[in-house]
Write a protein that holds these residues in place. Structure first.
Motif, PDB file in Angstrom:
ATOM      1  N   GLY A  12      82.767  53.517  54.248  1.00  0.00           N
ATOM      2  CA  GLY A  12      83.297  54.782  53.764  1.00  0.00           C
ATOM      3  C   GLY A  12      82.331  55.596  52.930  1.00  0.00           C
ATOM      4  O   GLY A  12      82.690  56.649  52.424  1.00  0.00           O
ATOM      5  N   GLN A  13      81.100  55.142  52.786  1.00  0.00           N
ATOM      6  CA  GLN A  13      80.143  55.859  51.943  1.00  0.00           C
ATOM      7  C   GLN A  13      78.755  55.702  52.558  1.00  0.00           C
ATOM      8  O   GLN A  13      78.171  54.625  52.509  1.00  0.00           O
ATOM      9  N   PRO A  14      78.211  56.761  53.171  1.00  0.00           N
ATOM     10  CA  PRO A  14      76.878  56.638  53.771  1.00  0.00           C
ATOM     11  C   PRO A  14      75.858  56.199  52.736  1.00  0.00           C
ATOM     12  O   PRO A  14      75.891  56.618  51.586  1.00  0.00           O
ATOM     13  N   SER A  15      74.910  55.335  53.149  1.00  0.00           N
ATOM     14  CA  SER A  15      73.967  54.775  52.189  1.00  0.00           C
ATOM     15  C   SER A  15      73.110  55.846  51.524  1.00  0.00           C
ATOM     16  O   SER A  15      72.756  55.713  50.359  1.00  0.00           O
ATOM     17  N   ALA A  16      72.771  56.911  52.249  1.00  0.00           N
ATOM     18  CA  ALA A  16      71.954  57.966  51.645  1.00  0.00           C
ATOM     19  C   ALA A  16      72.714  58.666  50.520  1.00  0.00           C
ATOM     20  O   ALA A  16      72.155  58.942  49.447  1.00  0.00           O
ATOM     21  N   GLU A  17      73.983  58.952  50.766  1.00  0.00           N
ATOM     22  CA  GLU A  17      74.799  59.591  49.740  1.00  0.00           C
ATOM     23  C   GLU A  17      74.989  58.668  48.545  1.00  0.00           C
ATOM     24  O   GLU A  17      74.915  59.097  47.388  1.00  0.00           O
ATOM     25  N   LEU A  18      75.201  57.387  48.820  1.00  0.00           N
ATOM     26  CA  LEU A  18      75.382  56.422  47.745  1.00  0.00           C
ATOM     27  C   LEU A  18      74.100  56.254  46.943  1.00  0.00           C
ATOM     28  O   LEU A  18      74.137  56.138  45.715  1.00  0.00           O
ATOM     29  N   ALA A  19      72.953  56.256  47.624  1.00  0.00           N
ATOM     30  CA  ALA A  19      71.673  56.139  46.928  1.00  0.00           C
ATOM     31  C   ALA A  19      71.452  57.334  46.003  1.00  0.00           C
ATOM     32  O   ALA A  19      70.943  57.186  44.881  1.00  0.00           O
ATOM     33  N   GLU A  20      71.852  58.525  46.459  1.00  0.00           N
ATOM     34  CA  GLU A  20      71.707  59.717  45.615  1.00  0.00           C
ATOM     35  C   GLU A  20      72.595  59.620  44.382  1.00  0.00           C
ATOM     36  O   GLU A  20      72.187  59.943  43.265  1.00  0.00           O
TER      37      GLU A  20
END
Length: 402
Positions: A12-20
């Motif tokens: 439910g949370q793309p890794s790129a968005e989560l990394a940001e």
């Protein structure tokens, strides 16, 4: 600075968005919270004011209450996603309070197990940070590792309310809490496995008082409390009557995993301080980084970090999936507590006398590491429980007739 480990994909949370998002949390902790630690650690009105300022900044930067339910004003992140941020947030003991995630355990417990009136009255202001909670389980003669010895009672009155009498100690944050969840007997006698319940108590109730503060290795924040005939409504029972251990077990599994994540963040912070010291400090024999014994400290600490992190996230994955995680949580809790103590000890050794004084956070981190080996159950409890559970699988197999 942190190491360059990769952020994993999260449901439910793309890794790129989560990394940001993780980068923003790290930046907030290192630029906003850590510089205010001396004030926050000192307590009192100045600390309260500093915390309110940090919480306002967290709201303004859209970092407030990230793992709490969106319908209550939180960020709505699932636990599997929040676990990727909790390490960064926990690099400072004050991070969870500053970012509004500190009540995650209580919000989860009340949302799942409290009655409708309690949920409607307390959940929204708890998520908003307008009220605070604490949890009272242990007693001087009834350690949290043996709750069956609990003597505090919550007796039913004729009108259905509960009258609570007893003492608890090592209750974190009790002096500033508006609510305390109390483990108490609603039946049976001390030593019996039955009759234990959880009751939510407003700390402004007549008969509630702070007995004394209990500094932990010199640090404030723990208290002994007394409940002298405190009366609360009958619907302030959390879960079923006599069902405390199931609710508490669920809470402990999540709580131990959260602590492990935060101890990872603090160990990473100590590791960074050690490496920066080694890389920038020189003596008559050259840079510290060129000394083999310093390199040994760095290697051992890095090995411990890289070995412990997967253990903790294995526990996270099982809890997020609603599966039995008792073995994994026990392993993670012991490993993370040992990690924090080991890495901080090495960082102090590399700093020398400077690591013992007030100019670095290392004394506080070391104190946290030593305390971690007792919090939420001592190492020995988890070692025994995990070993017994593991050995059962190797025991004699039942013989099938015929």
């Amino acid at each position: 600075m942190t190491d360059s480990r990769t952020t994993h994909d999260t449901v439910g949370q793309p890794s790129a968005e989560l990394a940001e998002l993780k980068g923003r949390v790290e930046h907030f902790i290192h630029t906003r919270v850590i510089p205010r630690e001396p004030v926050l650690d000192a307590g009192g009105p100045a600390a309260a004011s500093a915390l309110r300022e940090l919480q306002a900044l967290a709201r303004a930067e859209r970092l407030w209450a990230l793992p709490l339910p969106a319908e209550l004003g939180g960020g709505g992140l699932p636990f599997s996603a929040y676990a990727q941020l909790a390490e960064a947030e926990g690099a400072s003991d004050h991070g969870p309070a500053a970012l509004g995630s500190a009540p995650l355990l209580d919000v989860t417990m009340l949302a799942r197990h409290a009655g409708s009136r309690v949920r409607e009255t307390y959940l929204e202001p708890l998520v908003a940070g307008r009220i605070r909670t604490c949890y009272a389980m242990t007693e001087a003669d009834a350690p949290g590792t043996d709750p069956f010895l609990t003597r505090t009672r919550a007796d039913r009155e004729t009108d259905g309310s509960r009258r609570i009498t007893g003492r608890k100690w090592f209750t974190s944050g009790a002096a500033t809490a508006d609510l305390v969840t109390v483990l108490a007997r609603t039946g049976a006698a001390p030593g019996d496995r039955e009759g234990l319940s959880l009751v939510l108590v407003p700390t402004g109730s007549p008969g509630f008082r702070i007995v004394r503060e209990l500094p932990v290795l010199g640090a404030a924040g723990q208290y002994e409390i007394e409940l002298d005939g405190v009366v609360v409504p009958g619907d302030h029972l959390i879960g079923e009557e006599g069902g405390a251990l199931a609710v508490a077990g669920e809470r402990l599994a999540l709580g131990r995993t959260l602590r492990s994540l935060r101890w990872l963040g603090q160990a990473q912070r100590a590791f960074d301080l050690m490496c920066e010291r080694a890389a920038t400090r020189s003596g008559s024999r050259g840079p510290l980084a060129d000394h083999q014994l310093v390199q040994q400290h760095v290697f051992d600490a890095l090995l411990a970090l890289r070995s412990t992190r997967p253990l903790v996230h294995e526990a996270v994955a099982l809890i997020a999936a609603g599966q039995d995680a008792r073995t994994e949580v026990g392993l993670a809790k012991v490993a993370a507590a040992r990690l924090l103590q080991q890495v901080t000890d090495s960082a102090i050794q590399v700093h020398g006398a400077a690591g013992l004084g007030p100019d670095t956070p290392l004394p506080a981190l070391f104190r946290g590491g030593r305390t971690a080996r007792i919090l939420d159950g001592p190492d020995e409890l988890h070692i025994t429980s995990v070993a017994r559970r593991t050995l059962r699988a190797y025991g004699p197999r039942p013989v099938t007739p015929g």
